[in-house]
Design a protein around this motif. Structure first.
Motif, mmCIF file in Angstrom:
data_model
loop_
_atom_site.group_PDB
_atom_site.id
_atom_site.type_symbol
_atom_site.label_atom_id
_atom_site.label_comp_id
_atom_site.label_asym_id
_atom_site.label_seq_id
_atom_site.Cartn_x
_atom_site.Cartn_y
_atom_site.Cartn_z
ATOM 1 N N ALA A 33 0.867 -1.117 0.012
ATOM 2 C CA ALA A 33 -0.099 -0.059 -0.037
ATOM 3 C C ALA A 33 0.832 1.260 -0.138
ATOM 4 C CB ALA A 33 -0.842 -0.028 1.226
ATOM 5 N N ARG A 34 1.985 1.189 0.507
ATOM 6 C CA ARG A 34 2.805 2.456 0.702
ATOM 7 C C ARG A 34 3.791 2.553 -0.542
ATOM 8 N NH1 ARG A 34 0.146 5.406 4.267
ATOM 9 N NH2 ARG A 34 -1.150 3.988 5.394
ATOM 10 N N GLY A 35 3.942 3.654 -1.196
ATOM 11 C CA GLY A 35 4.823 3.706 -2.238
ATOM 12 C C GLY A 35 5.978 4.095 -1.773
ATOM 13 N N ASN A 36 6.418 4.603 -0.688
ATOM 14 C CA ASN A 36 8.032 5.213 -0.516
ATOM 15 C C ASN A 36 8.797 3.618 -0.334
ATOM 16 O OD1 ASN A 36 10.251 5.659 1.438
ATOM 17 N ND2 ASN A 36 9.217 7.560 1.401
ATOM 18 N N LEU A 37 10.032 3.674 -0.877
ATOM 19 C CA LEU A 37 10.557 2.531 -0.951
ATOM 20 C C LEU A 37 11.249 2.084 0.673
ATOM 21 C CD1 LEU A 37 12.535 3.017 -4.391
ATOM 22 C CD2 LEU A 37 10.860 1.661 -3.753
ATOM 23 N N ILE A 38 11.548 3.116 1.108
ATOM 24 C CA ILE A 38 12.379 2.833 2.618
ATOM 25 C C ILE A 38 11.280 2.114 3.610
ATOM 26 C CG2 ILE A 38 13.131 3.834 4.671
ATOM 27 C CD1 ILE A 38 14.913 5.443 3.067
ATOM 28 N N LYS A 39 9.887 2.614 3.367
ATOM 29 C CA LYS A 39 8.778 2.203 4.145
ATOM 30 C C LYS A 39 8.465 0.770 3.579
ATOM 31 C CE LYS A 39 5.545 3.579 6.927
ATOM 32 N NZ LYS A 39 4.489 4.487 6.494
ATOM 33 N N LYS A 40 8.635 0.455 2.277
ATOM 34 C CA LYS A 40 8.397 -0.766 1.941
ATOM 35 C C LYS A 40 9.505 -1.708 2.395
ATOM 36 C CE LYS A 40 6.542 0.182 -2.734
ATOM 37 N NZ LYS A 40 5.480 -0.861 -3.065
ATOM 38 N N LEU A 41 10.741 -1.287 2.649
ATOM 39 C CA LEU A 41 11.656 -2.224 3.293
ATOM 40 C C LEU A 41 11.303 -2.634 4.618
ATOM 41 C CD1 LEU A 41 14.958 -0.853 1.907
ATOM 42 C CD2 LEU A 41 13.718 -3.156 1.350
ATOM 43 N N VAL A 42 10.748 -1.430 5.383
ATOM 44 C CA VAL A 42 10.466 -1.553 6.828
ATOM 45 C C VAL A 42 9.500 -2.639 6.784
ATOM 46 C CG1 VAL A 42 9.421 -0.575 8.718
ATOM 47 C CG2 VAL A 42 11.298 0.511 7.789
ATOM 48 N N GLY A 43 8.477 -2.715 5.934
ATOM 49 C CA GLY A 43 7.382 -3.494 5.747
ATOM 50 C C GLY A 43 7.878 -5.178 5.717
ATOM 51 N N LEU A 44 8.972 -5.179 4.787
ATOM 52 C CA LEU A 44 9.313 -6.514 4.585
ATOM 53 C C LEU A 44 9.977 -7.068 5.813
ATOM 54 C CD1 LEU A 44 11.256 -6.426 1.317
ATOM 55 C CD2 LEU A 44 9.271 -7.841 1.747
ATOM 56 N N ALA A 45 10.804 -5.964 6.568
ATOM 57 C CA ALA A 45 11.240 -6.624 7.760
ATOM 58 C C ALA A 45 10.345 -6.909 8.783
ATOM 59 C CB ALA A 45 12.127 -5.466 8.532
ATOM 60 N N ILE A 46 9.020 -6.343 8.750
ATOM 61 C CA ILE A 46 8.139 -6.881 9.821
ATOM 62 C C ILE A 46 7.545 -8.058 9.309
ATOM 63 C CG2 ILE A 46 5.646 -6.373 10.602
ATOM 64 C CD1 ILE A 46 6.584 -3.311 10.422
ATOM 65 N N PHE A 47 7.234 -8.257 7.881
ATOM 66 C CA PHE A 47 6.978 -9.666 7.363
ATOM 67 C C PHE A 47 8.079 -10.720 8.025
ATOM 68 C CE2 PHE A 47 6.214 -12.774 4.252
ATOM 69 C CZ PHE A 47 4.775 -12.521 4.142
ATOM 70 N N GLN A 48 9.188 -10.460 7.687
ATOM 71 C CA GLN A 48 10.159 -11.265 8.150
ATOM 72 C C GLN A 48 10.138 -11.638 9.800
ATOM 73 O OE1 GLN A 48 13.882 -9.587 7.383
ATOM 74 N NE2 GLN A 48 14.765 -11.294 5.875
ATOM 75 N N THR A 49 9.750 -10.804 10.753
ATOM 76 C CA THR A 49 9.712 -11.162 12.040
ATOM 77 C C THR A 49 8.662 -12.121 12.363
ATOM 78 O OG1 THR A 49 8.800 -8.994 12.556
ATOM 79 C CG2 THR A 49 10.944 -9.032 13.007
ATOM 80 N N SER A 50 7.484 -11.737 11.388
ATOM 81 C CA SER A 50 6.480 -12.596 11.573
ATOM 82 C C SER A 50 6.902 -14.045 11.266
ATOM 83 C CB SER A 50 5.184 -12.153 10.735
ATOM 84 O OG SER A 50 5.276 -12.700 9.365
ATOM 85 N N VAL A 51 7.400 -14.131 10.387
ATOM 86 C CA VAL A 51 7.970 -15.616 9.978
ATOM 87 C C VAL A 51 9.087 -16.047 10.991
ATOM 88 C CG1 VAL A 51 9.490 -16.888 8.351
ATOM 89 C CG2 VAL A 51 7.920 -15.230 7.546
ATOM 90 N N TYR A 52 9.717 -15.305 11.653
ATOM 91 C CA TYR A 52 10.504 -15.830 13.118
ATOM 92 C C TYR A 52 9.597 -16.159 13.955
ATOM 93 C CZ TYR A 52 14.087 -12.464 11.357
ATOM 94 O OH TYR A 52 14.900 -11.668 10.329
ATOM 95 N N LEU A 53 8.461 -15.525 14.110
ATOM 96 C CA LEU A 53 7.476 -16.140 15.296
ATOM 97 C C LEU A 53 6.960 -17.297 14.830
ATOM 98 C CD1 LEU A 53 5.226 -13.285 16.669
ATOM 99 C CD2 LEU A 53 7.061 -14.593 17.727
ATOM 100 N N LEU A 54 6.401 -17.644 13.392
ATOM 101 C CA LEU A 54 5.756 -18.647 13.010
ATOM 102 C C LEU A 54 6.869 -19.845 13.364
ATOM 103 C CD1 LEU A 54 3.661 -19.731 11.464
ATOM 104 C CD2 LEU A 54 4.959 -19.505 9.291
ATOM 105 N N TYR A 55 8.205 -19.716 13.165
ATOM 106 C CA TYR A 55 8.906 -20.839 13.222
ATOM 107 C C TYR A 55 9.283 -21.232 14.864
ATOM 108 C CZ TYR A 55 10.650 -21.797 8.634
ATOM 109 O OH TYR A 55 10.681 -22.445 7.381
ATOM 110 N N ILE A 56 9.345 -19.944 15.645
ATOM 111 C CA ILE A 56 9.983 -20.281 16.901
ATOM 112 C C ILE A 56 8.711 -20.779 17.836
ATOM 113 C CG2 ILE A 56 10.917 -19.044 19.090
ATOM 114 C CD1 ILE A 56 12.902 -19.174 17.270
#
Lengths: 125, 169, 141
Positions: free
Chosen positions: A25-48
């Motif tokens: 939803a966000r057009g700003n590239l740095i914001k997109k990277l932050v979104g990707l990082a959050i997505f990633q942490t959710s995967v950490y939780l899914l595994y742990i």
């Protein structure tokens, strides 16, 4: 199948979708990277989370404990975090380069400039 | 943590976003400690809250720190997200319950690691033993990935200096 | 921030302990939480801290670019070298049992060197990335 036993999955799903929403939803590239990082942490939780056993302890062997949490997901996620920060650095580097080339890191502006450039090229021919 | 994420999604000042990201990482590390993943929590605290915050700030320094107002209303992404929530919840209901000792992941390879790691490697921290010994290839590949990413960043950010020198000549 | 006396003194006091803690995390990783990744990141964090307080030039003097680049590559080489040592001493690639007469000691030795390799690469990469971003920003347009 009660809510209590699956609460952790609900948290994971919420974080994952929040990250995904920021990315699309966000057009700003740095914001997109932050979104990707959050997505990633959710995967950490899914595994742990499934690796945790109630009453268990951290997987450092000692005679006093019998029950340990599952060490295998810890190993996988440990590597994932470090790779994650490496890819984040690479993405930020790309964003910086884009900013230098286009003078903006908003996706819409970049696309608009691309369209402009194409039109100018065609007229030039 | 959920609050931090929601504010994160709404906030348009990128500096606030970065700081919130650091807070979020620390909260995540706390949760990981509660889940017995001490090694992972340590990495998350130092990497997520430390290094990536510094990197994000460094990148912000090079870019504008204010996000433009979105042109469109985010209804389509919201709809997509909502449908994905539906699918994920449906999938999650089929997963084993929290802390179920009979779940497949607790019965497969792991008992061997827990029982034999001490005898075979003499290292009480099973995470280290698995990381460096049983899954040594994984970690080798992973180190190579980090190395490659470093090289990539160097390649991306170094070029302008050279072109400038050429123009100076 | 360069002229803030309190920050400078506090940093001088703290940085040795940060480095010491990194070494502890590195070498105690077998017995407690920790290991190569964490130690590498903490070392990088200590140097970045130094750079923030004393300026990047001072940090560059303490950790020159050449050294950082060498670290970047040599970490992977140490790791791969451990694997090759296994081959040379008559086992499989990354086989630690043959590194010492006592297989458990061999495992210990293998894990130790592998962790060293990981730490060196990770801290090298983090520092290099930090330097790249910072030097980029100070370039006049």
């Amino acid at each position: 199948m009660s809510i209590g036993t699956h609460f952790s999955y609900a948290v994971t799903v919420f974080l994952m979708v929040a990250g995904l929403f920021i990315v699309i939803a966000r057009g700003n590239l740095i914001k997109k990277l932050v979104g990707l990082a959050i997505f990633q942490t959710s995967v950490y939780l899914l595994y742990i989370v499934p690796g945790k056993l109630i009453g268990g302890t951290a997987p450092i062997l000692d005679d006093r404990f019998k029950l340990y949490s599952n060490p295998l997901p810890h190993v996988l996620i440990l590597t994932a975090i470090v790779v994650g920060v490496a890819t984040l650095a690479l993405g930020l580097a790309l964003a910086v380069r884009i900013r230098e080339a286009y003078d903006t890191i908003e996706e819409d502006d970049i696309l608009a400039r691309d369209v402009d450039d194409c039109g100018a090229d065609r007229q030039g021919k | 943590m959920a609050i931090a994420v929601v504010v994160l999604a709404r906030s348009r000042n990128l500096f606030a976003v970065v700081v919130l990201m650091g807070i979020y990482s620390f909260l995540m590390a706390t949760v990981l400690v509660a889940l017995d993943a001490v090694d992972v929590a340590m990495t998350e605290a130092s990497v997520g809250a430390g290094i990536s915050t510094v990197l994000l700030l460094g990148a912000l320094h090079l870019c504008k720190s204010e996000e433009a107002k979105p042109l469109r209303k985010p209804w389509l992404p919201l709809a997509v997200s909502a449908s994905i929530v539906g699918m994920l919840v449906f999938g999650a209901l089929g997963l084993p319950a929290f802390s179920d000792p009979t779940a497949p992941m607790h019965t497969h390879v792991v008992p061997r690691y827990l029982n034999d790691a001490m005898r075979e490697t003499g290292v009480p921290n099973v995470v280290t033993a698995v990381l460096a010994s049983y899954r040594g290839y994984d970690t080798l590949g992973e180190t190579t990935v980090v190395f490659t990413a470093g090289i990539g960043v160097i390649a991306l950010l170094r070029r302008r200096r050279n072109t400038k020198q050429e123009t100076a000549k | 921030m360069k002229h803030d006396l309190i920050l400078r003194v506090a940093a001088k006091l703290l940085i040795p302990f940060i480095l010491l803690f990194a070494l502890y995390v590195q070498f105690h990783g077998d017995f407690g939480p920790g290991g190569g990744f964490q130690a590498g990141v903490i070392i990088a964090a200590a140097v970045i801290f130094y750079a923030l307080i004393y300026g990047v030039e001072a940090a560059r003097k303490a950790m020159p670019d050449r050294l950082v680049e060498t670290m970047l590559a040599s970490g992977v080489l140490i790791y791969a070298g451990v694997g090759l040592m296994g081959l040379v001493m008559g086992g499989n690639y990354l086989d630690y049992f043959v590194l010492d007469r006592d297989p458990v000691l061999g495992q210990h030795r293998g894990i130790f060197w592998v962790e060293v390799g990981v730490a060196v690469t990770v801290s090298g990469v983090m520092l290099k990335v930090f330097y790249m971003f910072v030097s980029r920003g100070r370039d006049p347009e």
